[in-house]
Scaffold this motif. Structure first.
Motif, PDB file in Angstrom:
ATOM      1  N   ASN A 199     -15.921  78.510  60.025  1.00 58.53           N
ATOM      2  CA  ASN A 199     -16.390  77.638  58.951  1.00 58.53           C
ATOM      3  C   ASN A 199     -15.920  78.236  57.634  1.00 58.53           C
ATOM      4  O   ASN A 199     -15.781  79.457  57.506  1.00 58.53           O
ATOM      5  CB  ASN A 199     -17.918  77.534  58.963  1.00 58.53           C
ATOM      6  N   ARG A 200     -15.659  77.372  56.646  1.00 55.25           N
ATOM      7  CA  ARG A 200     -15.136  77.896  55.390  1.00 55.25           C
ATOM      8  C   ARG A 200     -15.559  77.041  54.209  1.00 55.25           C
ATOM      9  O   ARG A 200     -15.781  75.842  54.329  1.00 55.25           O
ATOM     10  CB  ARG A 200     -13.623  78.015  55.447  1.00 55.25           C
ATOM     11  N   ILE A 201     -15.642  77.687  53.064  1.00 52.36           N
ATOM     12  CA  ILE A 201     -15.938  77.014  51.801  1.00 52.36           C
ATOM     13  C   ILE A 201     -15.104  77.696  50.730  1.00 52.36           C
ATOM     14  O   ILE A 201     -15.007  78.939  50.706  1.00 52.36           O
ATOM     15  CB  ILE A 201     -17.452  77.074  51.463  1.00 52.36           C
ATOM     16  N   GLY A 202     -14.463  76.905  49.878  1.00 55.65           N
ATOM     17  CA  GLY A 202     -13.580  77.496  48.882  1.00 55.65           C
ATOM     18  C   GLY A 202     -13.560  76.718  47.584  1.00 55.65           C
ATOM     19  O   GLY A 202     -13.999  75.571  47.516  1.00 55.65           O
ATOM     20  N   VAL A 203     -13.027  77.364  46.557  1.00 57.00           N
ATOM     21  CA  VAL A 203     -12.867  76.756  45.237  1.00 57.00           C
ATOM     22  C   VAL A 203     -11.380  76.601  44.956  1.00 57.00           C
ATOM     23  O   VAL A 203     -10.603  77.537  45.171  1.00 57.00           O
ATOM     24  CB  VAL A 203     -13.532  77.611  44.136  1.00 57.00           C
ATOM     25  N   SER A 204     -10.987  75.417  44.491  1.00 59.71           N
ATOM     26  CA  SER A 204      -9.576  75.099  44.276  1.00 59.71           C
ATOM     27  C   SER A 204      -9.338  74.690  42.838  1.00 59.71           C
ATOM     28  O   SER A 204     -10.124  73.945  42.242  1.00 59.71           O
ATOM     29  CB  SER A 204      -9.152  73.956  45.209  1.00 59.71           C
ATOM     30  N   VAL A 205      -8.221  75.166  42.289  1.00 62.75           N
ATOM     31  CA  VAL A 205      -7.747  74.751  40.961  1.00 62.75           C
ATOM     32  C   VAL A 205      -6.333  74.196  41.131  1.00 62.75           C
ATOM     33  O   VAL A 205      -5.473  74.857  41.734  1.00 62.75           O
ATOM     34  CB  VAL A 205      -7.737  75.923  39.965  1.00 62.75           C
ATOM     35  N   ARG A 206      -6.106  72.979  40.632  1.00 60.48           N
ATOM     36  CA  ARG A 206      -4.788  72.356  40.769  1.00 60.48           C
ATOM     37  C   ARG A 206      -4.292  71.838  39.419  1.00 60.48           C
ATOM     38  O   ARG A 206      -5.072  71.396  38.586  1.00 60.48           O
ATOM     39  CB  ARG A 206      -4.822  71.200  41.771  1.00 60.48           C
ATOM     40  N   ARG A 207      -2.971  71.907  39.264  1.00 61.94           N
ATOM     41  CA  ARG A 207      -2.308  71.385  38.066  1.00 61.94           C
ATOM     42  C   ARG A 207      -1.117  70.552  38.527  1.00 61.94           C
ATOM     43  O   ARG A 207      -0.304  71.009  39.339  1.00 61.94           O
ATOM     44  CB  ARG A 207      -1.828  72.532  37.180  1.00 61.94           C
ATOM     45  N   GLU A 208      -1.017  69.344  38.028  1.00 62.72           N
ATOM     46  CA  GLU A 208       0.092  68.457  38.373  1.00 62.72           C
ATOM     47  C   GLU A 208       0.706  67.889  37.094  1.00 62.72           C
ATOM     48  O   GLU A 208      -0.008  67.500  36.171  1.00 62.72           O
ATOM     49  CB  GLU A 208      -0.393  67.311  39.257  1.00 62.72           C
ATOM     50  N   GLU A 209       2.028  67.859  37.066  1.00 65.98           N
ATOM     51  CA  GLU A 209       2.746  67.253  35.954  1.00 65.98           C
ATOM     52  C   GLU A 209       3.786  66.286  36.500  1.00 65.98           C
ATOM     53  O   GLU A 209       4.479  66.594  37.471  1.00 65.98           O
ATOM     54  CB  GLU A 209       3.425  68.320  35.084  1.00 65.98           C
ATOM     55  N   ASN A 231      -5.201  67.823  35.755  1.00 61.68           N
ATOM     56  CA  ASN A 231      -5.882  69.056  36.125  1.00 61.68           C
ATOM     57  C   ASN A 231      -7.099  68.711  36.979  1.00 61.68           C
ATOM     58  O   ASN A 231      -7.770  67.691  36.743  1.00 61.68           O
ATOM     59  CB  ASN A 231      -6.341  69.819  34.877  1.00 61.68           C
ATOM     60  N   SER A 232      -7.361  69.555  37.967  1.00 61.74           N
ATOM     61  CA  SER A 232      -8.528  69.304  38.816  1.00 61.74           C
ATOM     62  C   SER A 232      -9.160  70.616  39.242  1.00 61.74           C
ATOM     63  O   SER A 232      -8.491  71.638  39.406  1.00 61.74           O
ATOM     64  CB  SER A 232      -8.145  68.481  40.044  1.00 61.74           C
ATOM     65  N   LEU A 233     -10.476  70.564  39.412  1.00 58.87           N
ATOM     66  CA  LEU A 233     -11.265  71.689  39.898  1.00 58.87           C
ATOM     67  C   LEU A 233     -12.125  71.158  41.029  1.00 58.87           C
ATOM     68  O   LEU A 233     -12.810  70.147  40.866  1.00 58.87           O
ATOM     69  CB  LEU A 233     -12.142  72.254  38.785  1.00 58.87           C
ATOM     70  N   GLY A 234     -12.076  71.832  42.183  1.00 56.73           N
ATOM     71  CA  GLY A 234     -12.784  71.263  43.321  1.00 56.73           C
ATOM     72  C   GLY A 234     -13.297  72.279  44.308  1.00 56.73           C
ATOM     73  O   GLY A 234     -13.067  73.486  44.189  1.00 56.73           O
ATOM     74  N   VAL A 235     -13.977  71.732  45.310  1.00 55.45           N
ATOM     75  CA  VAL A 235     -14.542  72.513  46.409  1.00 55.45           C
ATOM     76  C   VAL A 235     -13.929  72.003  47.700  1.00 55.45           C
ATOM     77  O   VAL A 235     -13.860  70.795  47.937  1.00 55.45           O
ATOM     78  CB  VAL A 235     -16.074  72.379  46.454  1.00 55.45           C
ATOM     79  N   VAL A 236     -13.452  72.933  48.537  1.00 58.03           N
ATOM     80  CA  VAL A 236     -12.813  72.595  49.806  1.00 58.03           C
ATOM     81  C   VAL A 236     -13.588  73.277  50.925  1.00 58.03           C
ATOM     82  O   VAL A 236     -13.968  74.445  50.793  1.00 58.03           O
ATOM     83  CB  VAL A 236     -11.339  73.056  49.825  1.00 58.03           C
ATOM     84  N   GLY A 237     -13.831  72.547  52.040  1.00 60.13           N
ATOM     85  CA  GLY A 237     -14.625  73.168  53.094  1.00 60.13           C
ATOM     86  C   GLY A 237     -14.349  72.625  54.472  1.00 60.13           C
ATOM     87  O   GLY A 237     -13.691  71.596  54.650  1.00 60.13           O
ATOM     88  N   ARG A 238     -14.840  73.375  55.460  1.00 57.93           N
ATOM     89  CA  ARG A 238     -14.808  72.977  56.865  1.00 57.93           C
ATOM     90  C   ARG A 238     -16.077  73.470  57.533  1.00 57.93           C
ATOM     91  O   ARG A 238     -16.515  74.602  57.278  1.00 57.93           O
ATOM     92  CB  ARG A 238     -13.594  73.556  57.576  1.00 57.93           C
ATOM     93  N   TYR A 239     -16.670  72.594  58.390  1.00 60.94           N
ATOM     94  CA  TYR A 239     -17.893  72.982  59.093  1.00 60.94           C
ATOM     95  C   TYR A 239     -17.808  72.522  60.535  1.00 60.94           C
ATOM     96  O   TYR A 239     -17.690  71.323  60.812  1.00 60.94           O
ATOM     97  CB  TYR A 239     -19.120  72.379  58.416  1.00 60.94           C
ATOM     98  N   GLN A 240     -17.845  73.468  61.460  1.00 69.08           N
ATOM     99  CA  GLN A 240     -17.838  73.169  62.888  1.00 69.08           C
ATOM    100  C   GLN A 240     -19.284  73.001  63.324  1.00 69.08           C
ATOM    101  O   GLN A 240     -19.993  73.967  63.625  1.00 69.08           O
ATOM    102  CB  GLN A 240     -17.156  74.297  63.665  1.00 69.08           C
ATOM    103  N   ALA A 241     -19.735  71.732  63.339  1.00 66.03           N
ATOM    104  CA  ALA A 241     -21.144  71.471  63.635  1.00 66.03           C
ATOM    105  C   ALA A 241     -21.495  71.794  65.073  1.00 66.03           C
ATOM    106  O   ALA A 241     -22.610  72.251  65.368  1.00 66.03           O
ATOM    107  CB  ALA A 241     -21.464  70.004  63.333  1.00 66.03           C
ATOM    108  N   SER A 242     -20.558  71.558  65.992  1.00 68.95           N
ATOM    109  CA  SER A 242     -20.752  71.879  67.400  1.00 68.95           C
ATOM    110  C   SER A 242     -19.378  71.996  68.038  1.00 68.95           C
ATOM    111  O   SER A 242     -18.353  71.862  67.357  1.00 68.95           O
ATOM    112  CB  SER A 242     -21.589  70.790  68.098  1.00 68.95           C
ATOM    113  N   GLY A 243     -19.347  72.188  69.334  1.00 72.83           N
ATOM    114  CA  GLY A 243     -18.065  72.325  70.001  1.00 72.83           C
ATOM    115  C   GLY A 243     -17.222  71.059  69.962  1.00 72.83           C
ATOM    116  O   GLY A 243     -16.001  71.125  70.118  1.00 72.83           O
ATOM    117  N   ASN A 244     -17.856  69.902  69.750  1.00 70.39           N
ATOM    118  CA  ASN A 244     -17.104  68.644  69.737  1.00 70.39           C
ATOM    119  C   ASN A 244     -17.258  67.866  68.426  1.00 70.39           C
ATOM    120  O   ASN A 244     -16.953  66.681  68.370  1.00 70.39           O
ATOM    121  CB  ASN A 244     -17.516  67.747  70.905  1.00 70.39           C
ATOM    122  N   SER A 245     -17.732  68.520  67.366  1.00 68.11           N
ATOM    123  CA  SER A 245     -17.946  67.838  66.087  1.00 68.11           C
ATOM    124  C   SER A 245     -17.544  68.753  64.935  1.00 68.11           C
ATOM    125  O   SER A 245     -18.079  69.861  64.807  1.00 68.11           O
ATOM    126  CB  SER A 245     -19.413  67.431  65.952  1.00 68.11           C
TER     127      SER A 245
END
Length: 408
Positions: free
Chosen positions: A212-222, A243-257
């Motif tokens: 499982n993971r949680i992260g902070v992302s900063v992006r710049r596009e021109e 410009n964008s500031l965001g949160v990125v994540g993944r959660y393995q709720a169970s073996g099939n979800s």
């Protein structure tokens, strides 16, 4: 989530559209290959019937738009291609090239030869320092759901990327990446839509022992127009910064979800026609559910800035949801379905004079059958309906496609 795009997909260009193409691809199974499955050479033939090739409203006489009383056509696509996947120690080299010839029965002025090409180096300095370097190039017919009329406009799209992942510790992962992209129309009247863009991202994520993971992302596009053009008497350069500031994540709720997603706060500013500027949230959330070993259901919800594809306005906010089940009936038969709904909000500015929106509903199903390891037969159907606040921008379309493919 995009509306169907005749001519915009690499193999069934001019015919099946992106939604049906995705169904056929997802239903397919891996093919055989040479050199211990590292190289594959393949050929395919696809026949498609499209009830409304130019995506014309039922309230519009097609004779005045396309010079024909009929909206439908039968399209043949002849395809040749090859793929490469070669591991070398910690490295992996991947490449692919597909050439296809699209031929229309009635609207033969749209006939064209297109291609897709890609190359990637999946590099690794150590198991903790990895990344990829590569790019792609494609040529396909412009989307008639976006551009009205009967013009054959071929669009060349190119992309190059460089990304790296650094496992600072077993629990902390640093990601950095740069992507450059270019999109060019060969119709001079549509070169106002040509664009070059560069996007850079830096992301730091915490990864648990369960992945499982949680992260902070900063992006710049021109982005910018490759050439200045004149729109309504004004010298027009479609440059922007985002410009964008965001949160990125993944959660393995169970073996099939499993849940994956990201949420960003985005600010886009244009050099000209600044009434198109946007500030607000965007997101993409997906749920992958595998209730049995043969059934998978992927549900996705999104609110994103759509690509720069429209000749009248260059800012589109896309909100939608899709459900895509896949059932592996046997080792040789797979069934793929898709139900989608999306809302395209066009923020106009002086280039149009008024805002408008489209609502797109689509549903389809495809079946893939592999009688032999090197032979694949696929069939799919799709129905799509668009309503719009813009006059005569609504349409209905039914698409059916049959493909035979052989790999070596």
């Amino acid at each position: 989530m995009a509306s169907s795009q005749p001519g915009s997909w690499q193999r069934a260009a001019g015919a099946s559209g992106s939604a049906l193409a995705a169904l056929l691809l997802l239903a397919a199974q891996p093919a055989a290959a040479f050199w211990n499955d590292r190289i594959e050479v393949f050929a395919s033939e696809t026949v498609t019937w499209d009830s409304n090739v130019f995506r014309i409203s039922d309230r519009v006489d097609p004779q005045g738009v396309i010079g024909s009383g009929s909206r439908s056509d039968r399209i043949l696509v002849h395809t040749l291609g090859a793929t490469l996947d070669v591991p070398v120690s910690l490295q992996r080299f991947q490449a692919g090239y597909t050439w296809y010839a699209t031929r229309y029965d009635r609207f033969d002025q749209l006939d064209f030869n297109g291609h897709t090409a890609r190359a990637d180096w999946l590099w690794s300095l150590t198991p903790r320092i990895t990344g990829d370097l590569g790019g792609s190039d494609s040529k396909a017919l412009a989307n008639f759901a976006t551009f009205t009329g009967a013009t054959r406009d071929l669009v060349t799209s190119r992309e190059a990327h460089a990304r790296a992942n650094f496992a600072l510790t077993p629990s902390w992962l640093l990601h950095a990446g740069v992507v450059g992209a270019e999109r060019k129309h060969d119709d001079p009247a549509r070169r106002v839509n040509d664009v070059r863009s560069t996007t850079a991202e830096l992301r730091m994520s915490y990864v648990s022992a369960q992945d499982n993971r949680i992260g902070v992302s900063v992006r710049r596009e021109e982005g910018k127009s490759p050439e200045e053009t004149v729109v309504q008497g004004t010298l027009f350069d479609n440059g922007y910064r985002q410009n964008s500031l965001g949160v990125v994540g993944r959660y393995q709720a169970s073996g099939n979800s499993r849940f994956d997603g990201r949420i960003d706060y985005v600010r886009r500013e244009y050099d000209q026609f600044t009434e198109r500027d946007y500030s607000g949230p965007t997101f993409r959330l997906s749920h992958n559910w595998t209730p049995t070993g043969k059934l998978t259901i992927v549900t996705t919800a999104m609110r994103e800035i759509a690509p720069l594809d429209d000749i009248q306005t260059t800012f589109v906010l896309l909100t939608g949801v899709s459900v895509k089940p896949r059932w592996d009936v046997t080792d040789k038969i797979a069934v793929q379905g898709s139900v989608e709904y999306s809302r395209w909000e066009y923020q106009a500015g002086r280039t149009v004079g008024t805002d408008y929106s489209h609502r797109v509903r689509s549903g389809g199903i495809s079946v893939a059958y592999r009688p032999l390891r090197t032979v694949l037969l696929q069939a799919g159907i799709l129905r799509e309906v668009r309503t719009s606040t813009l006059a005569n921008a609504d349409y209905e379309v039914n698409v059916a496609s049959l493909e035979a493919r052989i790999g070596f």
